[in-house]
Design a protein around this motif. Structure first.
Motif, PDB file in Angstrom:
ATOM      1  N   GLY A  24       0.750  -1.243   0.013  1.00  0.00           N
ATOM      2  CA  GLY A  24      -0.058   0.081  -0.063  1.00  0.00           C
ATOM      3  C   GLY A  24       0.831   1.326  -0.056  1.00  0.00           C
ATOM      4  O   GLY A  24       0.450   2.205  -0.782  1.00  0.00           O
ATOM      5  N   ILE A  25       1.790   1.281   0.701  1.00  0.00           N
ATOM      6  CA  ILE A  25       2.800   2.498   0.669  1.00  0.00           C
ATOM      7  C   ILE A  25       3.663   2.755  -0.537  1.00  0.00           C
ATOM      8  O   ILE A  25       3.577   3.822  -0.975  1.00  0.00           O
ATOM      9  N   ILE A  26       3.949   1.391  -1.094  1.00  0.00           N
ATOM     10  CA  ILE A  26       4.846   1.621  -2.422  1.00  0.00           C
ATOM     11  C   ILE A  26       3.788   2.071  -3.615  1.00  0.00           C
ATOM     12  O   ILE A  26       4.003   3.111  -4.267  1.00  0.00           O
ATOM     13  N   SER A  27       2.471   1.674  -3.565  1.00  0.00           N
ATOM     14  CA  SER A  27       1.649   2.089  -4.524  1.00  0.00           C
ATOM     15  C   SER A  27       1.174   3.428  -4.353  1.00  0.00           C
ATOM     16  O   SER A  27       0.975   4.506  -5.153  1.00  0.00           O
ATOM     17  N   THR A  28       1.037   4.017  -3.061  1.00  0.00           N
ATOM     18  CA  THR A  28       0.767   5.305  -2.779  1.00  0.00           C
ATOM     19  C   THR A  28       1.825   6.263  -3.094  1.00  0.00           C
ATOM     20  O   THR A  28       1.531   7.333  -3.978  1.00  0.00           O
ATOM     21  N   PHE A  29       3.052   5.814  -2.757  1.00  0.00           N
ATOM     22  CA  PHE A  29       4.495   6.950  -3.280  1.00  0.00           C
ATOM     23  C   PHE A  29       4.488   6.787  -4.821  1.00  0.00           C
ATOM     24  O   PHE A  29       4.642   7.974  -5.278  1.00  0.00           O
ATOM     25  N   LEU A  30       4.354   5.616  -5.338  1.00  0.00           N
ATOM     26  CA  LEU A  30       4.615   5.635  -6.827  1.00  0.00           C
ATOM     27  C   LEU A  30       3.331   6.355  -7.472  1.00  0.00           C
ATOM     28  O   LEU A  30       3.666   6.956  -8.670  1.00  0.00           O
TER      29      LEU A  30
END
Length: 646
Positions: A562-568
């Protein structure tokens, strides 16, 4: 210099005259006056100055220097026979004529306002005297102001004023009293021989300097008193700690073994360790002292158990005493109950019945309060027993263990830790056996040394060296065991990392295989009947969903996803792996860059890696493509639906 005290009003510039005399005894009768004044302790004097009574008959408490020439009324206020009448605050002060040897001072009119003065400077001892007669000399000025006190210096000016410095501050008030008087030199009426003097405060550097010195002296005395008071209230400083040496270490080791000196010895040991006295040369000494300090734990636990037993014993004694008191209260209450019955109650008087009723109520209140106290003690004991049962009951631990879910890797790690712990325990047992054998050998050697002391003089040193070598060997063994433990943990971590890598590679291969199968299926389905296409599409979609569900192995990976998806998603042009890892490091420092890369490689439908830049600026960037795959799926679904409808 003599003063003439007149009991009448005085004019501003003239000589006053005697007022009306309110005497009940005629002035010519000297006998009555002489007796009354002699009884008051005052030598009776006549108008001409002669003594009315011989000195042998006079009391010796009168000072002839007063020069009283006017007869005194014994009923006058201040003599002591009658109290003085109250003086109104707004009543003007009536000043008197002052006769000096060379001049005479006449007071001003009492109806006029008093002369004004400036603000008094601090520590003022100098006065300004203005309005002097032109012919006034320094001797005449000194003669007038000598009555105020000791004069230190007179600085006279040619312009009919001067400055007079007195020895004390209170003398300045006496000098200010002379302000407003008219000075007349001799009996001359010339203007140069008369003048109205004005006395005021003067500001002098010497007075200010002396006042500041006095204030500094008072401040020093106050600081000294405050310091003495603080020193008296300050707690005693702790004793100084001796510096470390081998001799002091041996003495401290002996003191650590003594129960009475243990607290002081531990404070010294703590100070030495805190100062940094521990090094390779002194490590053995400090280890033996720490071991001696640790040996007191058993003694402290035994003392605690003994005190707990004493507390329980005291509680039992207190409880038994309370029960005995409660029994006596019950007996007294039974007596009152028997007294209140009719066959005994009718024989008491009304007052006696009232007193017995009051006593019975007081006894019942005290008995109830005492009973409540005993019941509270019993409740506390029951609560303590229930707490002990809960502590001894292992059901909580079993439930907590049953609720937790352990992975196979954690179980294996626990088994390895247990095995290493068992190895440490075996090594410790071996060390203990070696210590016991060494102690028995030391005892044998000690007896042998006592028998052959004249032949073996250096055996204690050899024993000490041997003991030091044994301790050194044991320390090396412990260090080797610790190194083995750390190496095992590192190997376990490497095995975990390799397992994760293998899992990532397997998932990547599975994704590639599924993609290839999907392409072959699409090619074959293009030649088949159109009615079979939706079912094949749905089966492929289910497969991809199954892959997605199998790609996330734990809650931590889902959170990272979830964090990687939001950041990218907020970086549409993509971000390199180092930038993404630096951001996630702020949230969780335990996450590595390799773990992030493996997670994104396992999910190619959500994350895509692209090359951007030219030449030296060429770098790999990761982009979020989860919505793109959804759009492609939606378009494929629409096209397949259109084909089926046609």
């Amino acid at each position: 210099m003599s003063f003439c005290l007149l009991l009448c009003g005085v004019a501003a510039d003239g000589v006053g005259s005697l007022g009306e005399n309110h005497l009940s005894v005629p002035v010519s009768d000297h006998g009555a006056w002489a007796t009354a004044m002699n009884n008051l302790g005052i030598i009776p004097m006549g108008i001409s100055g002669q003594q009315l009574v011989s000195e042998s008959l006079c009391l010796q408490r009168f000072d002839p220097g007063l020069g009283l020439i006017a007869p005194i009324n014994p009923m006058m206020a201040g003599i002591g026979l009658v109290p003085p009448p109250p003086v109104p605050p707004d009543m003007p002060v009536v000043k008197e004529i002052i006769h000096c040897k060379s001049c005479t001072l006449f007071p001003q009119n009492p109806n006029l306002p008093p002369p004004s003065t400036r603000e008094r400077p601090p520590g003022c001892k100098t006065v300004f005297v203005g309005g002097l007669p032109e012919n006034a000399t320094e001797e005449i000025i000194r003669e007038v102001f000598d009555q105020c006190g000791e004069i230190t210096a007179i600085r006279k000016s040619k312009k009919n004023f001067c400055h007079i410095r007195l020895s004390e501050e209170f003398m300045v008030d006496k000098a200010i009293y002379l302000s407003g008087y008219r000075m007349r030199i001799g009996s001359s009426t010339d203007k140069k021989d008369s003048g109205r003097i004005h006395v005021d405060f003067a500001q002098a550097r010497d007075d200010l300097y002396e006042w500041e010195c006095k204030q500094r002296l008072l401040a020093r005395e106050e600081r000294h008193r405050r310091k003495i008071h603080e020193d008296r209230l300050r707690p005693l400083s702790p004793p100084s700690v001796v510096h470390y040496s081998e001799h002091e270490a041996v003495v401290l080791a002996d003191r650590l073994k003594d129960d009475h000196k243990f607290s002081e010895a531990t404070a010294v040991l703590f100070s030495w360790i805190d100062r940094g006295e521990v090094n390779r040369r002194t490590a053995n000494h400090f280890y033996s002292m720490i071991q001696s300090a640790n040996s007191h734990v058993r003694r402290l636990m035994s003392e605690k158990a003994q005190h707990e037993e004493e507390l329980e014993h005291a509680k039992d004694i207190f409880k038994n005493a309370l029960l005995a008191i409660l029994t006596q209260f019950e007996q007294i209450n039974a007596v009152f109950t028997a007294t209140t019955r009719q066959k005994a109650w009718d024989h008491f008087s009304k007052a006696q019945r009232k007193n017995i009723d009051i006593w019975r109520k007081q006894c019942e209140e005290l008995r109830n309060a005492h009973n409540e106290e005993i019941m509270g003690i019993r409740r506390e004991e029951e609560m303590d027993m229930s707490d002990d049962d809960l502590d001894e009951n292992p059901c909580k631990k079993m439930r907590s263990e049953e609720n937790g879910v352990y992975d196979q890797t954690q179980v294996s790690l626990k088994e390895e830790n247990d095995s290493l712990r068992w190895q440490l325990d075996t090594y410790r047992n071996e060390v203990e056996l070696l210590r016991k054998e060494q102690s028995s050998r030391l005892d044998d050697d000690h007896t042998h040394i006592l028998t052959n002391s004249h032949t073996h003089s250096h055996s204690p040193e050899a024993q000490i060296l041997l003991l030091q070598q044994n301790m050194h060997n044991m320390q090396q063994q412990l260090l080797s065991l610790q190194e083995q433990l750390t190496s095992k943990e590192a190997e376990l971590e490497q095995a975990r990392e390799a397992h994760r890598n293998l899992e990532g590679e397997v998932i990547i291969l599975r994704d590639k295989l599924l993609n290839n199968n999907g392409e072959t299926v699409e090619r074959t389905n293009g030649e088949e009947v159109n009615g079979c296409i939706p079912s094949l599409y749905h089966s492929r979609e289910r497969r991809s969903e199954a892959i997605m569900r199998g790609g996330v192995a734990s809650e931590k990976e889902a959170l990272l996803l979830g964090i990687i998806s939001t950041f990218l998603h907020v970086h549409p042009f993509g971000a390199n792996l180092e930038y993404l890892w630096s951001y996630i490091q702020r949230l969780d420092a335990k996450v590595s860059a390799g773990e992030l890369e493996r997670l994104m490689l396992r999910l190619p439908s959500m994350f895509r890696q692209e090359l951007s830049g030219v030449g030296a600026t060429l770098e790999k960037r990761w982009k979020f493509c989860g919505f793109d795959s959804l759009d492609s799926r939606r378009e494929n679904a629409h096209t397949h639906l259109g084909n089926t409808l046609t």
